[in-house]
Scaffold this motif. Structure first.
Motif, mmCIF file in Angstrom:
data_model
loop_
_atom_site.group_PDB
_atom_site.id
_atom_site.type_symbol
_atom_site.label_atom_id
_atom_site.label_comp_id
_atom_site.label_asym_id
_atom_site.label_seq_id
_atom_site.Cartn_x
_atom_site.Cartn_y
_atom_site.Cartn_z
ATOM 1 N N HIS A 132 52.736 29.055 42.524
ATOM 2 C CA HIS A 132 52.753 29.919 43.702
ATOM 3 C C HIS A 132 51.846 29.397 44.813
ATOM 4 C CE1 HIS A 132 55.532 33.033 42.678
ATOM 5 N NE2 HIS A 132 54.995 33.194 41.487
ATOM 6 N N ALA A 133 50.743 28.806 44.451
ATOM 7 C CA ALA A 133 49.895 28.188 45.477
ATOM 8 C C ALA A 133 50.656 27.074 46.177
ATOM 9 C CB ALA A 133 48.613 27.650 44.849
ATOM 10 N N LEU A 179 58.544 31.394 56.578
ATOM 11 C CA LEU A 179 57.851 32.585 56.109
ATOM 12 C C LEU A 179 58.097 32.764 54.611
ATOM 13 C CD1 LEU A 179 58.759 34.892 59.119
ATOM 14 C CD2 LEU A 179 56.533 33.858 58.647
ATOM 15 N N LEU A 180 57.276 33.600 53.992
ATOM 16 C CA LEU A 180 57.389 33.853 52.552
ATOM 17 C C LEU A 180 57.627 35.341 52.314
ATOM 18 C CD1 LEU A 180 57.230 32.936 49.603
ATOM 19 C CD2 LEU A 180 54.734 33.254 49.729
ATOM 20 N N ILE A 181 58.772 35.649 51.702
ATOM 21 C CA ILE A 181 59.125 37.026 51.327
ATOM 22 C C ILE A 181 59.065 37.122 49.812
ATOM 23 C CG2 ILE A 181 60.842 38.860 51.476
ATOM 24 C CD1 ILE A 181 62.158 37.258 53.767
ATOM 25 N N GLY A 203 51.888 45.187 37.477
ATOM 26 C CA GLY A 203 50.705 46.003 37.749
ATOM 27 C C GLY A 203 50.926 46.910 38.933
ATOM 28 N N PRO A 204 49.952 47.733 39.278
ATOM 29 C CA PRO A 204 50.113 48.709 40.368
ATOM 30 C C PRO A 204 50.515 48.080 41.692
ATOM 31 C CG PRO A 204 48.114 49.154 39.124
ATOM 32 C CD PRO A 204 48.635 47.836 38.638
ATOM 33 N N GLY A 205 50.098 46.837 41.948
ATOM 34 C CA GLY A 205 50.494 46.109 43.138
ATOM 35 C C GLY A 205 51.379 44.933 42.821
ATOM 36 N N GLY A 206 52.115 45.036 41.718
ATOM 37 C CA GLY A 206 53.013 43.975 41.321
ATOM 38 C C GLY A 206 52.298 42.660 41.081
ATOM 39 N N ALA A 207 53.074 41.589 41.054
ATOM 40 C CA ALA A 207 52.489 40.261 40.889
ATOM 41 C C ALA A 207 51.729 39.826 42.130
ATOM 42 C CB ALA A 207 53.591 39.251 40.562
ATOM 43 N N TRP A 233 48.331 38.451 40.881
ATOM 44 C CA TRP A 233 48.176 37.000 40.930
ATOM 45 C C TRP A 233 47.591 36.503 42.246
ATOM 46 C CZ3 TRP A 233 53.805 35.897 38.863
ATOM 47 C CH2 TRP A 233 53.887 36.337 37.534
ATOM 48 N N GLY A 234 47.202 37.426 43.135
ATOM 49 C CA GLY A 234 46.566 37.026 44.380
ATOM 50 C C GLY A 234 47.483 36.248 45.313
ATOM 51 N N LEU A 235 48.734 36.664 45.427
ATOM 52 C CA LEU A 235 49.700 35.971 46.280
ATOM 53 C C LEU A 235 49.513 36.377 47.745
ATOM 54 C CD1 LEU A 235 52.848 36.271 43.971
ATOM 55 C CD2 LEU A 235 50.975 34.603 43.914
ATOM 56 N N GLU A 236 50.053 35.573 48.653
ATOM 57 C CA GLU A 236 49.838 35.791 50.082
ATOM 58 C C GLU A 236 51.159 35.770 50.853
ATOM 59 O OE1 GLU A 236 47.091 32.827 51.396
ATOM 60 O OE2 GLU A 236 45.487 33.477 50.040
#
Length: 455
Positions: free
Chosen positions: A243-244, A256-258, A268-272, A276-279
């Protein structure tokens, strides 16, 4: 691998025939309802309901929590949970109360007017996923379609890049896979494609950064639209650093990234995205956030939202308001608020993940005991076993590992013994009310079915 168990296909066929006969004998009312459904396309409300190993679907009588009852009076432990639509359980009390209040006390199921609940839901989605502003739809499919239109409008680029065998609903652009020559082709069975899919889309294999870069290098990709992990072809998890790498490449090539969290919300409550700290630049979510009431949403960064709203040439009010007249309705938003505030809470996800860990360990023990060439992956509250070991790392490899006859037998045998899996794959999803005893029942039942099969 020579000491691995090979499934005897003759024995599989014999046992599958027995289970089909048992299914028909157990479910005469469902069989009759299906036979008499002459005014439905394919005899079902949605044609995917024909994905059934027994020759006809079970008909729902009632459901509550993680229990489902059919027309013939059988109770099932439900590990399908509406393929995540009922991840919070069937008819959770807070959602029922919120819907009843809107229907009865307040009225106004749809009025083309906002409610204060909408701002609460938007703020909670921001807390969970990090996107600054949100807009609603009735499905994640629609949210994906609108996100695609937005990114095309503001980048001026025509194509969207996907992973092979991704799942983004019925979005036309997403039905693309990697062909034998490495180029994008229509996914097999694609229905009524408006144009050849390669005209609108590009494709790369999941976990293939080199392939992703080759496609981005054409310079015509508005956005990469991905699931953080593939889910509808079996769970395919990202390799370390993937993902990085995706984020670095999208920025380098001006795409862009969707991120579509509709299924990976199980992480989890905020998904992956959060786990996983995605941006991402855009997040799409649907199904589970409405507690069973049709709901979807997409969230944008404030920078991206300002770019869109600053375009005076874009009609965002009339023909651009593609969410639909019923999107963001008082009923839908009330259900989303109740689900996020009281059902799919942080504590609920801890419980669901713990049950999934137990399930994964139980299935792995079966795989080990019978020396099966299978594997199992887990994504938070969701786990799935595959007929391959090691577990596939791309969508194409996952598709190649499918075994329709074996899958149908296991699903039907489990259903005949009171366990429901999602019809499309071997996914087991945990709800906030799934217990350790429920998990044990599922694992013990699966073990008995496998033991009989391998002899």
């Amino acid at each position: 691998m020579s000491d691995r168990t090979t499934i005897d296909r003759t024995r599989l066929a014999e046992l599958a025939g027995r289970e089909r006969r048992s299914f028909a004998e157990r479910n005469p009312r469902s069989a009759a309802a299906y036979r008499d459904a002459r005014h439905l396309f394919g005899r079902v409300p949605m044609t995917w309901m024909n994905k059934t190993a027994g020759g006809f679907p079970l008909y729902l009588d009632r459901a509550r929590g993680n229990r489902v009852h059919d027309l013939d009076g059988h109770e099932y432990l439900d590990f399908a949970l509406g393929d995540t639509g009922a991840m919070g359980g069937h008819s959770p009390a807070p959602v029922v109360e919120a819907v009843q209040r809107r229907i009865g006390e307040l009225g106004g199921l749809t009025a083309m007017m906002p409610t204060e609940d909408a701002e609460w839901v938007g703020a909670e989605l921001t807390r969970r996923f990090g996107m600054d502003v949100w807009s609603f739809s009735l499905t994640a499919t629609d949210a994906n379609r609108w996100a695609i239109r937005l990114v095309r409008a503001i980048t001026g680029k025509p194509k969207i890049l996907f992973h092979a065998y991704c799942y983004h609903g019925s979005v036309d652009e997403s039905l693309i896979v990697v062909g034998p020559d490495g180029r994008g082709v229509d996914r097999p069975g694609n229905v009524g494609a408006p144009v050849p899919v390669a005209e609108t889309s590009r494709v790369a294999e999941f976990n293939d950064l080199d392939g992703l870069e080759r496609e981005l290098a054409h310079g015509d990709v508005a956005a990469v639209l991905i699931e953080p992990a593939l889910t509808n072809i079996g769970i395919v998890l990202p390799e370390p650093g993937y993902h990085a790498g995706v984020r670095e490449l999208t920025r380098r090539y001006g795409a862009l990234l969707i991120i579509d969290e509709t299924h990976t919300f199980s992480a989890g409550p905020g998904g992956a995205t959060t786990a996983w700290g995605l941006e991402p630049d855009v997040v799409v979510i649907g199904k589970a956030i409405g507690g069973g009431v049709p709901s979807g949403a997409y969230g944008l960064s404030s920078e991206l939202a300002d770019r869109v709203l600053g375009r005076t040439d874009l009609d965002l009010i009339d023909m651009g308001g593609v969410g639909g007249t019923l999107a963001g309705s008082p009923l839908s938003v009330a259900a989303m608020r109740a689900t996020l505030e009281q059902v799919l809470t942080d504590a609920a996800f801890e419980h669901m993940s713990a049950r999934s860990i137990e399930y994964t360990a139980g299935v792995q023990a079966i795989i080990d005991e019978f020396a099966l060439p299978w594997s199992i992956n887990r994504l938070g509250a969701r786990a799935e076993f595959r007929f391959a070991d090691p577990s596939p790392t791309t969508g194409t490899a996952a598709a190649a590992a499918a075994d329709a006859e074996l899958e149908d037998h296991l699903h039907l045998a489990l259903a005949n013994r009171g366990i429901l899996l999602t019809p499309f794959h071997n996914m087991a999803l945990m709800s906030p009310v799934t217990t350790a005893a429920d998990v044990s029942t599922h694992v013990e039942t699966l073990r008995a079915v496998v033991a009989e099969l391998v002899g």
